[in-house]
Design a protein around this motif. Structure first.
Motif, PDB file in Angstrom:
ATOM      1  N   LYS A  43       0.810  -1.223   0.000  1.00 55.08           N
ATOM      2  CA  LYS A  43       0.000   0.000   0.000  1.00 55.08           C
ATOM      3  C   LYS A  43       0.844   1.275   0.000  1.00 55.08           C
ATOM      4  CE  LYS A  43      -0.625  -0.147   4.988  1.00 55.08           C
ATOM      5  NZ  LYS A  43      -1.576  -0.298   6.077  1.00 55.08           N
ATOM      6  N   HIS A  44       2.154   1.151   0.250  1.00 56.83           N
ATOM      7  CA  HIS A  44       3.054   2.309   0.230  1.00 56.83           C
ATOM      8  C   HIS A  44       3.808   2.435  -1.089  1.00 56.83           C
ATOM      9  CE1 HIS A  44       2.184   2.647   4.471  1.00 56.83           C
ATOM     10  NE2 HIS A  44       2.559   1.393   4.639  1.00 56.83           N
ATOM     11  N   GLY A  45       3.554   1.520  -2.017  1.00 56.56           N
ATOM     12  CA  GLY A  45       4.221   1.554  -3.316  1.00 56.56           C
ATOM     13  C   GLY A  45       5.535   0.803  -3.358  1.00 56.56           C
ATOM     14  N   ALA A  46       5.867   0.103  -2.271  1.00 54.70           N
ATOM     15  CA  ALA A  46       7.115  -0.666  -2.237  1.00 54.70           C
ATOM     16  C   ALA A  46       6.939  -1.973  -3.015  1.00 54.70           C
ATOM     17  CB  ALA A  46       7.516  -0.965  -0.802  1.00 54.70           C
ATOM     18  N   ILE A 104      10.144  -7.688 -18.216  1.00 53.43           N
ATOM     19  CA  ILE A 104       9.730  -6.432 -17.593  1.00 53.43           C
ATOM     20  C   ILE A 104      10.449  -6.294 -16.253  1.00 53.43           C
ATOM     21  CG2 ILE A 104       7.787  -5.122 -16.642  1.00 53.43           C
ATOM     22  CD1 ILE A 104       5.971  -6.827 -18.510  1.00 53.43           C
ATOM     23  N   TYR A 105      11.041  -5.132 -16.041  1.00 48.33           N
ATOM     24  CA  TYR A 105      11.690  -4.860 -14.768  1.00 48.33           C
ATOM     25  C   TYR A 105      11.027  -3.664 -14.095  1.00 48.33           C
ATOM     26  CZ  TYR A 105      15.759  -7.810 -15.782  1.00 48.33           C
ATOM     27  OH  TYR A 105      16.593  -8.869 -16.039  1.00 48.33           O
ATOM     28  N   PRO A 106      10.681  -3.779 -12.815  1.00 48.89           N
ATOM     29  CA  PRO A 106      10.259  -2.587 -12.079  1.00 48.89           C
ATOM     30  C   PRO A 106      11.461  -1.655 -11.902  1.00 48.89           C
ATOM     31  CG  PRO A 106       9.669  -4.618 -10.917  1.00 48.89           C
ATOM     32  CD  PRO A 106      10.598  -4.990 -12.027  1.00 48.89           C
ATOM     33  N   VAL A 107      11.210  -0.356 -11.957  1.00 51.94           N
ATOM     34  CA  VAL A 107      12.244   0.645 -11.688  1.00 51.94           C
ATOM     35  C   VAL A 107      11.965   1.175 -10.282  1.00 51.94           C
ATOM     36  CG1 VAL A 107      13.315   2.791 -12.437  1.00 51.94           C
ATOM     37  CG2 VAL A 107      12.349   1.220 -14.148  1.00 51.94           C
ATOM     38  N   ILE A 108      12.977   1.074  -9.424  1.00 53.14           N
ATOM     39  CA  ILE A 108      12.819   1.394  -8.008  1.00 53.14           C
ATOM     40  C   ILE A 108      13.602   2.657  -7.655  1.00 53.14           C
ATOM     41  CG2 ILE A 108      13.222   0.526  -5.652  1.00 53.14           C
ATOM     42  CD1 ILE A 108      11.223  -1.097  -7.307  1.00 53.14           C
ATOM     43  N   GLN A 109      12.973   3.502  -6.852  1.00 52.73           N
ATOM     44  CA  GLN A 109      13.650   4.670  -6.284  1.00 52.73           C
ATOM     45  C   GLN A 109      13.141   4.824  -4.863  1.00 52.73           C
ATOM     46  OE1 GLN A 109      13.745   8.260  -8.673  1.00 52.73           O
ATOM     47  NE2 GLN A 109      13.616   9.509  -6.836  1.00 52.73           N
ATOM     48  N   ALA A 110      14.051   4.915  -3.905  1.00 48.48           N
ATOM     49  CA  ALA A 110      13.708   5.036  -2.488  1.00 48.48           C
ATOM     50  C   ALA A 110      12.721   3.933  -2.074  1.00 48.48           C
ATOM     51  CB  ALA A 110      13.143   6.416  -2.181  1.00 48.48           C
TER      52      ALA A 110
END
Length: 136
Positions: A43-46, A104-110
């Motif tokens: 729910k926090h987008g992680a 497909i790769y998720p792109v992660i930031q913080a």
């Protein structure tokens, strides 16, 4: 090309699928975005997982045959998905895609999913570079 990064080619258009998403809703989301898979986020987008059409096939077949209850994505998803940062180079990801094979790769930031990058994005970037090289 050596200076081209994932942030130059990534897409901000992707479904929001959570572990609680029901299987048919996930299918609708994948179809809406014309994707074969997507990151699963809390729910926090992680990033907490990844779901692909391949993983949906068997339970969907079984549920269709036996008409049994709803299945949540948490029961099907990969829980250790590969991901990249927006600062990964296109060449590095192209090399990784040859070895690890995800499309497909998720792109992660913080620790949050901010975008996705697909094999098609990478191939198009490499093609554009190839074409610019052949004009010299």
């Amino acid at each position: 090309m050596a200076n081209q990064f994932i942030e130059d080619i990534m897409s901000f258009q992707f479904p929001v699928i959570t572990p609680e998403t029901e299987i048919t809703e996930a299918i609708e989301q994948l179809q809406k975005f014309d994707l074969f898979g997507a990151p699963v986020q809390d729910k926090h987008g992680a990033l907490v997982g990844f779901i692909s059409e391949q993983q949906l096939l068997a339970p969907l077949l079984q549920s269709s045959y036996f008409c049994d209850g709803a299945t949540q994505i948490s029961e099907l998803m990969t829980t250790e998905p590969l991901a990249v940062s927006k600062n990964t180079t296109v060449l590095d990801l192209a090399t990784q895609m040859q070895q690890d094979k995800p499309k497909i790769y998720p792109v992660i930031q913080a620790d949050k999913v901010i975008a996705i990058v697909t094999r098609s994005h990478v191939i198009n970037a490499l093609r554009d570079n190839y074409l610019s090289c052949s004009k010299h």
